[in-house]
Design an enzyme around this catalytic site. Structure first.
Site, short mmCIF file in Angstrom:
data_model
loop_
_atom_site.label_atom_id
_atom_site.label_comp_id
_atom_site.label_asym_id
_atom_site.label_seq_id
_atom_site.Cartn_x
_atom_site.Cartn_y
_atom_site.Cartn_z
N GLY A 34 0.84 -1.35 0.14
CA GLY A 34 0.16 -0.03 0.09
C GLY A 34 0.86 1.32 0.05
N GLY A 39 5.52 4.68 -8.70
CA GLY A 39 6.42 3.46 -9.32
C GLY A 39 5.32 2.27 -9.32
N HIS A 40 4.51 2.09 -8.06
CA HIS A 40 3.73 1.03 -7.99
C HIS A 40 2.63 0.95 -9.37
CE1 HIS A 40 4.25 1.52 -3.65
NE2 HIS A 40 4.50 0.21 -3.70
N LYS A 152 14.17 -0.66 -7.78
CA LYS A 152 14.61 0.20 -6.56
C LYS A 152 14.96 -0.66 -5.74
CE LYS A 152 12.30 2.53 -3.65
NZ LYS A 152 12.86 2.04 -2.36
N ASP A 153 14.11 -1.87 -5.26
CA ASP A 153 14.57 -2.58 -4.22
C ASP A 153 15.21 -4.11 -4.96
OD1 ASP A 153 13.14 -1.46 -2.06
OD2 ASP A 153 11.39 -1.80 -3.03
N SER A 188 9.28 6.32 -3.69
CA SER A 188 9.31 5.36 -2.28
C SER A 188 8.34 5.87 -1.40
CB SER A 188 10.70 5.57 -1.91
OG SER A 188 10.58 4.79 -0.50
N SER A 189 7.62 4.81 -0.77
CA SER A 189 6.73 5.20 0.04
C SER A 189 7.47 6.01 1.53
CB SER A 189 5.88 3.98 0.89
OG SER A 189 5.49 3.03 -0.36
N ARG A 190 8.65 5.69 1.68
CA ARG A 190 9.43 6.53 2.52
C ARG A 190 9.62 8.02 2.39
NH1 ARG A 190 14.10 2.20 3.48
NH2 ARG A 190 13.02 0.50 4.05
O1 PAF Z 1 8.23 -4.23 -1.87
C1 PAF Z 1 7.36 -4.55 -1.14
O2 PAF Z 1 6.18 -3.62 -1.04
C2 PAF Z 1 7.08 -5.83 -0.12
O3 PAF Z 1 8.33 -6.18 0.19
C3 PAF Z 1 6.26 -6.74 -0.82
C4 PAF Z 1 7.23 -7.45 -2.12
C5 PAF Z 1 4.76 -6.35 -1.36
C6 PAF Z 1 6.22 -8.08 0.23
O4 PAF Z 1 5.38 -7.50 1.30
#
Ligand code: PAF
Length: 282
Positions: A34, A39-40, A152-153, A188-190
C-alpha cells in the site's frame, strides 16, 4: 467491462480470480504494502498491458518488520490506493489481513541464502525471510503468470528470482526500472517521511549515481573511484549504510575491476533510509 473487485480473504480471492480469469490464460500480479505511488502504478500498468487479467495485493506484512521497526507507523492509505489501482485497470485486489495470511498454526518460512547476504540483509537480518515467505504465500494464492517488482529494491528482486528458480515456482518475475520524481528522486513510500529541507537534499543520491555511471562509461573500473565520487556528491548530512556494485542476477558483490552490474546505495537522511541503484553499463 466489470469494475475492480476488492476482496479481503483467501476464500473471496479464489472466487474473484475464478470469475476474472474465466477462460483467460495470463494473470499479472503486483504485490504491494500500500501507500502507493507512481512506481507501483507503473508496475500495475505494465502488468495490465502484458496480461489478460491484472491483480494486486495490499498487505503490510508484519513478518518483514523487525521488532525495532515500527509496523504501526507504516503509512496506510487504503482509499487512495484503491482509487489508483482501479484507475490503472486492476481487475482484482486483495486487502490482506494477518489472521488470513498467517492463520493459527502457520509454521512455514522461506529462507533464501547467499542472495540475502550483505546489503539490506546485513542491515535488517530477518527482513528477507519475511519478504520471501509472504511472496511465496501470495504466489500460492494468486497463481500468477507474471509478477512485477521494482528494481529500486534490487536485492528483493534478486531474492524473489532466486526463490522462484530454487522452488520451481511457475511464475515469471518481471523486474521494472525505477520510476523517479522530476528531480530524479526514486519514488518510494518512505519519501513522505522527509521534511521540506530533506526532500530538497534527497535527489543528490540520484545525481551521485549518474555521475558514477558517467565515470564508468568513460572507462573507470576501480570501485574506490566510484565510492569517492558518489560520496563527494552527497550532502554532508547523509549517512551511508552501504555503497557497492552488485550483480543483477545473484546480488554478488563486484570485485575490482568493476565490469558491470548496478551501483547500489542505502543512505540515511535524518530518520529516513533511502535506497537507490543504477546500472553502470549502457
Ligand atoms: O516491496 C514491497 O512492497 C514488499 O516487500 C512486498 C514485495 C509487497 C512484500 O511484502
Amino acid at each position: 467491462m466489470l469494475g475492480m473487485r476488492v476482496v479481503r480473504s483467501e476464500a473471496e480471492l479464489g472466487a474473484a480470480l475464478k470469475t476474472a480469469r474465466g477462460a483467460r490464460e495470463s494473470l499479472g500480479f503486483v504485490p504491494t504494502m500500500g501507500a502507493l505511488h507512481a512506481g507501483h502504478i507503473a508496475l500495475v500498468e505494465r502488468a495490465r498491458g502484458e496480461n489478460e487479467v491484472c491483480a494486486a495485493s495490499i498487505f503490510v506484512n508484519p513478518l518483514q518488520f523487525a521488532p525495532s521497526e515500527d509496523l504501526s507507523a507504516y503509512p496506510r492509505t487504503e482509499e487512495a490506493d484503491l482509487a489508483l489501482l482501479s484507475a490503472a485497470g486492476t481487475d482484482v485486489v486483495l486487502i490482506g489481513r494477518s489472521e488470513d495470511l498467517y492463520p493459527p498454526g502457520f509454521a512455514t518460512t522461506v529462507d533464501v541464502a547467499r542472495v540475502t547476504e550483505g546489503g539490506e540483509g546485513a542491515q535488517r537480518p530477518t527482513h528477507f525471510r519475511g519478504v520471501a515467505t509472504v511472496v511465496a504465500k501470495l504466489f500460492g494464492m494468486f497463481q500468477p503468470t507474471r509478477a512485477y517488482f521494482g528494481w529500486k529494491d534490487m536485492q528483493q528482486c534478486c531474492v524473489i528470482k532466486r526463490m522462484v528458480r530454487d522452488l520451481s515456482l511457475s511464475v515469471t518475475i518481471v523486474p521494472c526500472e525505477t520510476v523517479r520524481e522530476a528531480d530524479g528522486l526514486a519514488c518510494s513510500s518512505r519519501n513522505r517521511y522527509l521534511d521540506r529541507e530533506q526532500r530538497a537534499k534527497a535527489p543528490c543520491i540520484h545525481r551521485a549515481l549518474c555521475a558514477a555511471r558517467e565515470l564508468f562509461r568513460a572507462g573507470e573500473r576501480r570501485h574506490a573511484a566510484f565510492e569517492r565520487l558518489v560520496r563527494s556528491h552527497l550532502e554532508p548530512d547523509f549517512v551511508v549504510d552501504y555503497l557497492e556494485v552488485r550483480d543483477e542476477e545473484d546480488f554478488a558483490r563486484s570485485a575490482d575491476p568493476v565490469t558491470g552490474g548496478r551501483l547500489v546505495i542505502a543512505a540515511r537522511l535524518g530518520r529516513t533510509r533511502l535506497l537507490d541503484n543504477l546500472p553502470l553499463a549502457p
